[in-house]
Design a protein around this motif. Structure first.
Motif, PDB file in Angstrom:
ATOM      1  N   PRO A   1       4.901  -1.623 -35.374  1.00  9.70           N
ATOM      2  CA  PRO A   1       5.705  -2.761 -35.843  1.00  9.70           C
ATOM      3  C   PRO A   1       5.429  -3.988 -34.974  1.00  9.70           C
ATOM      4  N   GLU A   2       5.919  -5.139 -35.421  1.00  9.19           N
ATOM      5  CA  GLU A   2       5.840  -6.330 -34.599  1.00  9.19           C
ATOM      6  C   GLU A   2       6.718  -6.103 -33.358  1.00  9.19           C
ATOM      7  N   LEU A   3       6.158  -6.361 -32.180  1.00 15.59           N
ATOM      8  CA  LEU A   3       6.879  -6.081 -30.939  1.00 15.59           C
ATOM      9  C   LEU A   3       7.626  -7.312 -30.437  1.00 15.59           C
ATOM     10  N   PRO A   4       8.562  -7.119 -29.492  1.00 14.83           N
ATOM     11  CA  PRO A   4       9.430  -8.229 -29.071  1.00 14.83           C
ATOM     12  C   PRO A   4       8.684  -9.507 -28.667  1.00 14.83           C
ATOM     13  N   ASP A   5       7.635  -9.376 -27.859  1.00  8.85           N
ATOM     14  CA  ASP A   5       6.914 -10.578 -27.411  1.00  8.85           C
ATOM     15  C   ASP A   5       6.318 -11.349 -28.580  1.00  8.85           C
ATOM     16  N   GLU A   6       5.748 -10.583 -29.532  1.00 12.47           N
ATOM     17  CA  GLU A   6       5.114 -11.224 -30.693  1.00 12.47           C
ATOM     18  C   GLU A   6       6.169 -11.877 -31.578  1.00 12.47           C
ATOM     19  N   LYS A   7       7.260 -11.166 -31.769  1.00 10.67           N
ATOM     20  CA  LYS A   7       8.318 -11.693 -32.630  1.00 10.67           C
ATOM     21  C   LYS A   7       8.902 -12.967 -32.025  1.00 10.67           C
ATOM     22  N   LYS A   8       9.103 -12.923 -30.735  1.00 12.46           N
ATOM     23  CA  LYS A   8       9.658 -14.088 -30.040  1.00 12.46           C
ATOM     24  C   LYS A   8       8.717 -15.288 -30.186  1.00 12.46           C
ATOM     25  N   ALA A   9       7.432 -15.042 -29.972  1.00  7.47           N
ATOM     26  CA  ALA A   9       6.448 -16.128 -30.095  1.00  7.47           C
ATOM     27  C   ALA A   9       6.429 -16.676 -31.522  1.00  7.47           C
ATOM     28  N   ARG A  10       6.535 -15.774 -32.501  1.00  7.91           N
ATOM     29  CA  ARG A  10       6.529 -16.214 -33.899  1.00  7.91           C
ATOM     30  C   ARG A  10       7.777 -17.039 -34.227  1.00  7.91           C
ATOM     31  N   PHE A  11       8.929 -16.624 -33.696  1.00  5.93           N
ATOM     32  CA  PHE A  11      10.159 -17.368 -33.957  1.00  5.93           C
ATOM     33  C   PHE A  11      10.039 -18.790 -33.412  1.00  5.93           C
ATOM     34  N   ILE A  12       9.463 -18.896 -32.205  1.00  3.23           N
ATOM     35  CA  ILE A  12       9.307 -20.218 -31.592  1.00  3.23           C
ATOM     36  C   ILE A  12       8.364 -21.065 -32.433  1.00  3.23           C
ATOM     37  N   ARG A  13       7.275 -20.433 -32.866  1.00  2.00           N
ATOM     38  CA  ARG A  13       6.230 -21.141 -33.610  1.00  2.00           C
ATOM     39  C   ARG A  13       6.698 -21.498 -35.033  1.00  2.00           C
ATOM     40  N   ASP A  14       7.218 -20.508 -35.756  1.00  4.41           N
ATOM     41  CA  ASP A  14       7.505 -20.716 -37.178  1.00  4.41           C
ATOM     42  C   ASP A  14       8.867 -21.348 -37.452  1.00  4.41           C
ATOM     43  N   TYR A  15       9.827 -21.093 -36.584  1.00  6.11           N
ATOM     44  CA  TYR A  15      11.169 -21.616 -36.857  1.00  6.11           C
ATOM     45  C   TYR A  15      11.539 -22.785 -35.953  1.00  6.11           C
ATOM     46  N   GLY A  16      10.663 -23.066 -34.979  1.00  6.34           N
ATOM     47  CA  GLY A  16      10.921 -24.199 -34.093  1.00  6.34           C
ATOM     48  C   GLY A  16      12.124 -23.997 -33.193  1.00  6.34           C
ATOM     49  N   ALA A  61      15.088 -17.868 -29.074  1.00  5.37           N
ATOM     50  CA  ALA A  61      14.216 -16.806 -29.594  1.00  5.37           C
ATOM     51  C   ALA A  61      14.489 -15.495 -28.863  1.00  5.37           C
ATOM     52  N   SER A  62      14.755 -15.580 -27.547  1.00  6.21           N
ATOM     53  CA  SER A  62      15.060 -14.362 -26.785  1.00  6.21           C
ATOM     54  C   SER A  62      16.344 -13.722 -27.277  1.00  6.21           C
ATOM     55  N   VAL A  63      17.352 -14.563 -27.509  1.00  3.24           N
ATOM     56  CA  VAL A  63      18.635 -14.032 -27.996  1.00  3.24           C
ATOM     57  C   VAL A  63      18.445 -13.362 -29.356  1.00  3.24           C
ATOM     58  N   LEU A  64      17.720 -14.045 -30.242  1.00  2.00           N
ATOM     59  CA  LEU A  64      17.605 -13.556 -31.619  1.00  2.00           C
ATOM     60  C   LEU A  64      16.712 -12.324 -31.741  1.00  2.00           C
ATOM     61  N   THR A  65      15.794 -12.138 -30.786  1.00  2.00           N
ATOM     62  CA  THR A  65      14.900 -10.977 -30.877  1.00  2.00           C
ATOM     63  C   THR A  65      15.370  -9.833 -29.980  1.00  2.00           C
ATOM     64  N   ALA A  66      16.533  -9.993 -29.349  1.00  2.00           N
ATOM     65  CA  ALA A  66      17.017  -8.966 -28.414  1.00  2.00           C
ATOM     66  C   ALA A  66      17.088  -7.608 -29.091  1.00  2.00           C
ATOM     67  N   ASP A  67      17.542  -7.586 -30.327  1.00  2.00           N
ATOM     68  CA  ASP A  67      17.410  -6.330 -31.053  1.00  2.00           C
ATOM     69  C   ASP A  67      16.931  -6.577 -32.468  1.00  2.00           C
ATOM     70  N   LEU A  68      16.316  -5.515 -32.984  1.00  4.75           N
ATOM     71  CA  LEU A  68      15.588  -5.592 -34.239  1.00  4.75           C
ATOM     72  C   LEU A  68      16.481  -6.031 -35.394  1.00  4.75           C
ATOM     73  N   ASP A  69      17.686  -5.505 -35.429  1.00  6.19           N
ATOM     74  CA  ASP A  69      18.561  -5.815 -36.547  1.00  6.19           C
ATOM     75  C   ASP A  69      18.996  -7.280 -36.518  1.00  6.19           C
ATOM     76  N   LEU A  70      19.271  -7.782 -35.319  1.00  2.00           N
ATOM     77  CA  LEU A  70      19.672  -9.182 -35.217  1.00  2.00           C
ATOM     78  C   LEU A  70      18.522 -10.104 -35.654  1.00  2.00           C
ATOM     79  N   ALA A  71      17.304  -9.741 -35.282  1.00  7.70           N
ATOM     80  CA  ALA A  71      16.135 -10.541 -35.668  1.00  7.70           C
ATOM     81  C   ALA A  71      16.007 -10.589 -37.191  1.00  7.70           C
ATOM     82  N   ALA A  72      16.179  -9.431 -37.827  1.00 11.19           N
ATOM     83  CA  ALA A  72      16.087  -9.371 -39.288  1.00 11.19           C
ATOM     84  C   ALA A  72      17.237 -10.162 -39.913  1.00 11.19           C
ATOM     85  N   TYR A  73      18.397 -10.046 -39.290  1.00 10.83           N
ATOM     86  CA  TYR A  73      19.592 -10.752 -39.759  1.00 10.83           C
ATOM     87  C   TYR A  73      19.340 -12.255 -39.744  1.00 10.83           C
TER      88      TYR A  73
END
Lengths: 502, 95
Positions: free
Chosen positions: A324-339, A345-357
């Motif tokens: 799956p997409e791992l925390p570092d990658e997800k965090k980088a993507r959130f910063i890049r794609d969502y600004g 990004a750290s808060v939102l990727t802390a757990d998988l469900d919150l990131a999806a939420y």
């Protein structure tokens, strides 16, 4: 890989009576493999079952019983290794670690001393935005867990439950790259986050799902750099191992206490003895585990019941392809794609469900505004109620509310009211706004009427405002109040300015 | 390497086998015979030879991750000298 630049955190310095000291910490984390059955038997791994009910004759070490390895546990360990960017060894082997204890019926633990399944990897431990420590992983090996002894049920007896006996563990061993108590806790937090993303360990520390042994030594400033350059351990102090910690808070406290104990010994002219210690949170001290002294003679040898474990590169590749997409990658993507900011990004990727939420809440809307909304409004309320965000508001509701704000249908203040009603009743935001008459008034006629009314009612304020234009804000506030917060603040502001002839 | 009486006593203790003091010399002598034999094996040059783990090439047998066993508390505890409330009861061991 996180494509952000980061600087390493400063090592923790403890001022002794004579001079400064630094800490050097390595960790061995025991992570219970998320699987249905045990590592070498078909008994269940379920937590909290009736004592000795999840026990096969293999686990109970009945004579003649032979271990047969659970393929999925191996897969989980390989997946974990890949998640930590580690070397996967296609050939590994199991050894017996011999010691006597009532909760270890075999008299030995099957482990992997000489040829572990997973070799060197790394974890990026985030401390704060822009600050992170790369901690090297030395190895991950598979082993059996022991049973559980209960000492407080009877004054003269200990009670033994073998349900946990034989459950698969991954022992994840770090290099001594951790430089302070906060870093140690952050390391365990990050490791747990990665394991949860991978689905290879539940990471529930209270259930003993994730336990840490911490190796601590102290050295003078400058010595650690010499070690890093040469990898020569003689530059570092003698270490002590604190066993079996299952809380982030205790890990930090134990490190602090143990470091100060060692410093006091060294500054008093003594020598630190390498030993295993136990942290006592009630007394706030570590103490020697004398029972472990003779047990240290483990007399390891290759387990004759098990052939070496050989796995195929194609199988490893297949597991890797499905990571799956791992925390570092997800965090980088959130910063890049969502600004969003790195912190958000750290808060939102802390757990998988919150990131999806969060991602579901964004929908077609603005990432940054959604991030603020989810973190400040939804998480703020969820944390207060000690539930998850998903339990109080659906992502669809967030998306709907934020869309109405974006379309000027409701103000941000009303948006919060809508959220409150949604949390309380579960009603759909659009329906709430419609039924409760919360739609923002953009009809300038209505706003003009309200402004005129306020001006007519407050001639003294009008005079003051003419001298001090800042007072226009008071009129805006009054109009907002009069319209129940539903007037479009921008329109109100413009009309107030015009009417006051400012 | 030679095993003295003290080492023999320690190995016996680690294995939880009671050996009386007058039996120790014989035990130590037996250890020494065994180790002597191993040392003799050590003279064989096995450089580059892979250790043999089975006579015919075999792959480690695997199991699927399915619960197939357990729920036999009575049988597991049947041979226990003492069992109470589903637990093995053993003399107190405290850290």
């Amino acid at each position: 890989m996180l494509d952000l630049t980061y600087a390493p955190p400063k090592p923790k310095v403890i001022a002794g009576a004579k001079h400064d000291w630094e800490l050097v910490i390595g960790m061995e984390v025991h992570a219970q493999v998320a699987s249905r059955a045990k590592l070498f038997s078909g008994a269940s791994t379920q937590f909290g079952a009736e004592p000795n009910s999840n026990v096969s004759f293999v686990d109970a070490a009945m004579p003649g019983m032979l271990p047969v390895i659970n393929d999925f546990c191996v897969e989980q360990a390989v997946r974990t290794g890949l998640g930590l960017k580690a070397q996967i060894n296609l050939w590994s082997a199991f050894d017996r670690k011999n010691y006597f204890y009532p909760d270890l019926p075999q008299g030995y633990q099957i482990s992997q001393l000489y040829h572990p399944l997973v070799g060197e990897g790394e974890i990026l431990v985030d401390m704060e935005p822009g600050i992170a420590r790369k901690v090297r992983i030395e190895r991950i090996h598979m082993e059996q867990d022991a049973g559980k002894s209960i000492h407080d049920m009877d004054p003269n007896m200990s009670f033994v439950d073998l349900n946990r006996t034989g459950v698969a563990l991954m022992e994840i061993v770090s290099r001594p790259d951790i430089r302070g108590p906060e870093e140690a806790a952050a390391y365990v937090t990050k490791l747990r986050q990665i394991l949860r993303y991978l689905g290879t360990c539940d990471g529930n520390m209270q259930n003993g799902n994730l336990r840490a042994d911490v190796n601590i030594s102290v050295c003078r400033p400058g010595d650690y750099e010499k070690y890093m350059e040469s990898q020569d351990f003689s530059h570092l102090g003698t270490r002590c191992e604190i066993k079996n910690m299952n809380s982030m808070r205790f890990i930090q406290q134990a490190i602090e206490h143990e470091a100060r104990r060692q410093i006091a010994i060294l500054e008093g002219g003594g020598e630190v003895v390498q030993e295993t210690r136990l942290y006592d949170p009630d007394k706030g001290e570590t103490r020697s585990m004398r029972s472990k002294e003779e047990a240290h003679d483990y007399r390891y040898f290759p387990d004759p019941d098990l052939l070496p474990l050989t796995i195929e590169q194609a199988w490893v590749d297949e597991i890797e392809a499905n990571l799956p997409e791992l925390p570092d990658e997800k965090k980088a993507r959130f910063i890049r794609d969502y600004g969003v900011t790195e912190y958000d990004a750290s808060v939102l990727t802390a757990d998988l469900d919150l990131a999806a939420y969060f991602e579901d809440s964004v929908g077609a809307g603005d990432g940054k505004k959604t991030a603020n909304w989810v973190i400040n409004e939804v998480l703020g309320r969820a944390n207060k109620a000690e539930v998850t965000a998903r339990e109080i508001a659906t992502p669809q509701a967030n998306a709907e509310i934020l869309a109405m704000v974006a379309n000027d249908e409701i103000s941000t203040k009303i948006a919060k009211d809508v959220l409150e009603i949604h949390i309380e009743t579960g009603r759909a935001p659009a329906e709430i706004v419609e039924t409760e008459g919360m739609k923002q008034v953009t009809d300038t006629g209505a706003i003009e009427a309200a402004v005129d009314q306020i001006i007519a009612d407050n001639p003294a304020q009008v005079e003051k405002a003419k001298v001090n234009p800042k007072l226009a804000g008071w009129f805006v506030g009054q109009v907002m109040k009069a319209t129940g917060g539903k007037a479009n603040p921008k329109a109100v502001n413009e009309i107030v300015q015009a009417r006051l002839e400012l | 390497m030679s095993i003295d009486l003290e080492t023999a006593a320690r190995v016996a203790k680690l294995a939880r086998i009671r050996v009386s003091d007058d039996a120790l010399p014989e035990l130590a002598a037996e250890f020494n015979t065994i180790l002597g034999f191993i040392e003799q094996l050590g003279e064989v040059d096995v450089e580059g030879v892979e250790p043999m783990t089975s006579v015919t090439p075999m792959r480690l047998k695997r199991r699927e991750d399915v619960v197939t066993d357990g729920h036999q508390q009575d049988k597991v505890l049947a041979n226990a000298p003492d069992a109470r409330e589903g637990f093995f009861a053993v003399p107190k061991v405290v850290e």
